[in-house]
Design a protein around this motif. Structure first.
Motif, short mmCIF file in Angstrom:
data_model
loop_
_atom_site.label_atom_id
_atom_site.label_comp_id
_atom_site.label_asym_id
_atom_site.label_seq_id
_atom_site.Cartn_x
_atom_site.Cartn_y
_atom_site.Cartn_z
N MET A 1 -2.10 -5.01 -11.15
CA MET A 1 -2.31 -4.36 -12.33
C MET A 1 -2.89 -2.97 -12.55
N LEU A 2 -3.86 -2.97 -11.59
CA LEU A 2 -4.46 -1.53 -11.49
C LEU A 2 -3.61 -0.57 -11.21
N LYS A 3 -2.84 -0.87 -9.92
CA LYS A 3 -1.83 0.01 -9.19
C LYS A 3 -0.53 0.14 -10.59
N ALA A 4 -0.31 -0.77 -10.91
CA ALA A 4 0.98 -0.48 -11.90
C ALA A 4 0.63 0.50 -12.89
N CYS A 5 -0.59 0.45 -13.46
CA CYS A 5 -0.85 1.26 -14.45
C CYS A 5 -1.36 2.95 -14.10
N GLY A 6 -2.05 2.72 -12.69
CA GLY A 6 -2.27 3.82 -12.25
C GLY A 6 -3.63 4.41 -12.89
N LEU A 7 -4.32 3.67 -13.84
CA LEU A 7 -5.31 4.18 -14.49
C LEU A 7 -6.83 3.42 -14.02
N PRO A 8 -7.82 4.05 -13.99
CA PRO A 8 -9.27 3.39 -13.98
C PRO A 8 -9.42 2.48 -15.42
N ILE A 9 -9.69 1.33 -15.07
CA ILE A 9 -9.75 0.34 -16.30
C ILE A 9 -10.96 -0.15 -16.67
N ALA A 10 -11.49 0.13 -17.74
CA ALA A 10 -12.91 -0.26 -18.27
C ALA A 10 -12.76 -1.74 -18.68
N ALA A 11 -13.68 -2.66 -18.12
CA ALA A 11 -13.24 -4.23 -18.26
C ALA A 11 -14.57 -4.75 -18.19
N PRO A 12 -15.33 -5.40 -19.40
CA PRO A 12 -16.10 -6.31 -19.37
C PRO A 12 -15.52 -7.78 -19.27
N SER A 13 -16.41 -8.82 -19.17
CA SER A 13 -15.75 -10.13 -19.13
C SER A 13 -15.03 -10.42 -20.51
N ALA A 14 -14.04 -11.23 -20.46
CA ALA A 14 -13.11 -11.22 -21.67
C ALA A 14 -13.38 -12.54 -22.54
N ASN A 15 -14.54 -12.74 -22.69
CA ASN A 15 -15.18 -13.54 -23.78
C ASN A 15 -15.49 -13.06 -24.94
N SER A 16 -15.57 -13.90 -26.07
CA SER A 16 -16.44 -13.42 -27.28
C SER A 16 -18.11 -12.92 -26.69
N SER A 17 -18.63 -12.05 -27.21
CA SER A 17 -20.08 -11.74 -26.61
C SER A 17 -20.88 -12.91 -27.17
N GLY A 18 -21.76 -13.29 -25.91
CA GLY A 18 -22.63 -14.50 -26.21
C GLY A 18 -22.21 -15.78 -25.68
N ARG A 19 -20.78 -15.76 -25.52
CA ARG A 19 -20.36 -17.05 -24.79
C ARG A 19 -20.21 -17.11 -23.25
N PRO A 20 -20.10 -18.04 -22.71
CA PRO A 20 -19.96 -18.04 -21.05
C PRO A 20 -18.77 -17.33 -20.78
N SER A 21 -18.83 -16.67 -19.72
CA SER A 21 -17.52 -15.66 -19.20
C SER A 21 -16.53 -16.62 -19.10
N PRO A 22 -15.34 -16.24 -19.13
CA PRO A 22 -14.12 -17.03 -18.84
C PRO A 22 -13.69 -17.04 -17.26
N THR A 23 -13.55 -18.37 -17.09
CA THR A 23 -12.82 -18.45 -15.53
C THR A 23 -11.51 -19.04 -15.62
N LEU A 24 -11.10 -19.14 -16.66
CA LEU A 24 -9.46 -19.77 -16.76
C LEU A 24 -8.90 -18.95 -17.86
N ALA A 25 -7.63 -18.71 -17.81
CA ALA A 25 -6.80 -18.10 -18.94
C ALA A 25 -7.02 -18.70 -20.19
N ALA A 26 -7.31 -20.22 -20.13
CA ALA A 26 -7.39 -20.93 -21.35
C ALA A 26 -8.91 -20.39 -22.04
N HIS A 27 -9.74 -20.16 -21.36
CA HIS A 27 -10.91 -19.56 -21.86
C HIS A 27 -10.86 -18.42 -22.60
N VAL A 28 -9.97 -17.39 -22.11
CA VAL A 28 -9.77 -16.28 -22.82
C VAL A 28 -9.09 -16.60 -24.09
N LEU A 29 -8.04 -17.43 -24.03
CA LEU A 29 -7.30 -17.66 -25.33
C LEU A 29 -8.34 -18.51 -26.35
#
Ligand code: AMP
Ligand code: MG
Length: 345
Positions: free
Chosen positions: A127-155
């Protein structure tokens, strides 16, 4: 907004790249946890990460790259970082560098340093290569919840708030990257992760320090070296308590604590090693992994913490691992989930 959940393919990666270039958000798998990415050089896109997560604006983000050639636009690189990048990139090590003006202050929360990492997960790298941009990214959870380790957690946390989640299956490491500060004298781990203190020392040939608040709460007058450490993190809704001591005493104490909770009519459970599941069978045991494999415990930890919420637990009692190797990262996350409440058995 409709949230697409797509496996990695040429089409989904090209959609992700288009969205990122247009200033939109994309959740993507890494070897640590799922990240919520935006173009790191687009302040407006970066601000929408904070909005989607409910993240405090003074908690800076990590910038993800796929090629070291991206570094000169972002930061200055000290000599000491080179052997570390040689040894651990791509991989779960984030390094703090002095930032260049191209990096918006929204990314760094106004700090003079920028945190950078090169993930090893093939979908993240593609993905990083395809977009060619530096990507800022925190964990994809709501703030305060455990970080997501499955796509289902992100959903679970971000459905309807972002246009795309790339599904790459379970994250291998399971806890967030090691954050290392090289900008302020003695190399210091601000957050422990998959690249351990021992591994860093073997490459740097010098002692690596640990930020004070890794295994205890920040004191009221103490400055957080890593702003993220100020915040309550990784917290399930249940009140978690850690129980430490000799094995037999810990098992007896866990049984006693569980019995008292049951008598008081509170829904309770224990988090224990695979080896103790049978002895604790009457205490609603949750298997956190083998006591000799901190890597396995890290891999499962956040999914276990999320399940405690689903199951409506009110009180939880957990065994502890020695804070060595990846065990340090496990005890940092577990300690924070427990607000560092500990009982000695
Ligand atoms: P997360 O993205 O949720 O993994 O959080 C990123 C972590 O990196 C947070 O704990 C931040 O405090 C830390 N971090 C990011 N940038 C910096 C920085 N410039 N200085 C210190 N810590 C940082
Ligand atoms: Mg996070």
């Amino acid at each position: 907004m409709k949230t697409l959940l797509l496996p990695s393919s040429e089409e989904s990666l090209s959609l992700a790249a288009d969205l990122l270039r247009a200033g939109e958000l994309v959740a993507f798998p890494t070897e640590t946890v799922y990240g919520l990415g935006a173009d790191a050089l687009n302040a407006k896109a970066v601000l929408s990460i904070f909005a989607a997560k409910g993240r405090p604006a003074d908690n800076p983000l990590i910038v993800h790259i796929h090629d070291r050639a991206q570094l000169p636009d972002l930061c200055t690189v000290p000599e000491a970082a080179i052997p570390l990048m040689d040894a651990f990139w791509p991989g779960p090590l984030t390094i703090l560098f002095n930032r260049k003006p191209a990096v918006p202050s929204e990314v760094t929360a106004g700090l003079p340093t920028v945190a950078v990492r090169m993930p090893s997960h093939p979908v993240a790298a593609a993905m990083l290569k395809a977009c060619g941009l530096p990507i800022a990214a925190p964990s994809a959870n709501s703030s305060g919840r455990p970080s997501p380790t499955l796509a289902a957690h992100v959903l679970e946390d971000l459905q309807g708030k972002i246009p795309l989640i790339l599904d790459g299956g379970p994250c291998e490491v399971g806890v967030e990257s090691t954050v290392l500060d090289l900008c302020h004298g003695v190399p210091t781990i601000l957050r422990p992760g998959g690249v351990t203190k021992e591994m860093l020392e073997s490459v740097l040939h010098t002692e690596v320090a640990l930020a004070g608040s890794i295994l205890r709460p920040l004191k009221p007058d103490e400055k957080a070296l890593s702003p993220g450490m100020r915040y309550k993190h990784y917290a399930p809704k249940a009140a978690v308590t850690l129980v430490e001591g000799e094995e037999e005493a810990v098992l007896a104490r866990l049984q006693d604590l569980y019995r008292r909770e049951a008598e008081a009519g509170r829904k309770s459970c224990v988090l224990c090693f695979s080896e103790h599941m049978d002895q604790l069978r009457d205490c609603r045991p949750h298997d956190i992994g083998s006591k000799d494999h901190a890597e396995e415990i890290a891999h499962r930890l956040f999914d276990t913490l999320r399940r405690l919420d689903e199951e409506g637990m009110e009180t939880v009692f957990s065994e502890v691992v020695p804070p060595e190797g990846v065990g340090l990262a496990v005890m940092n996350r577990l300690g924070r989930a427990a607000a560092f409440r500990t009982i000695k058995a």
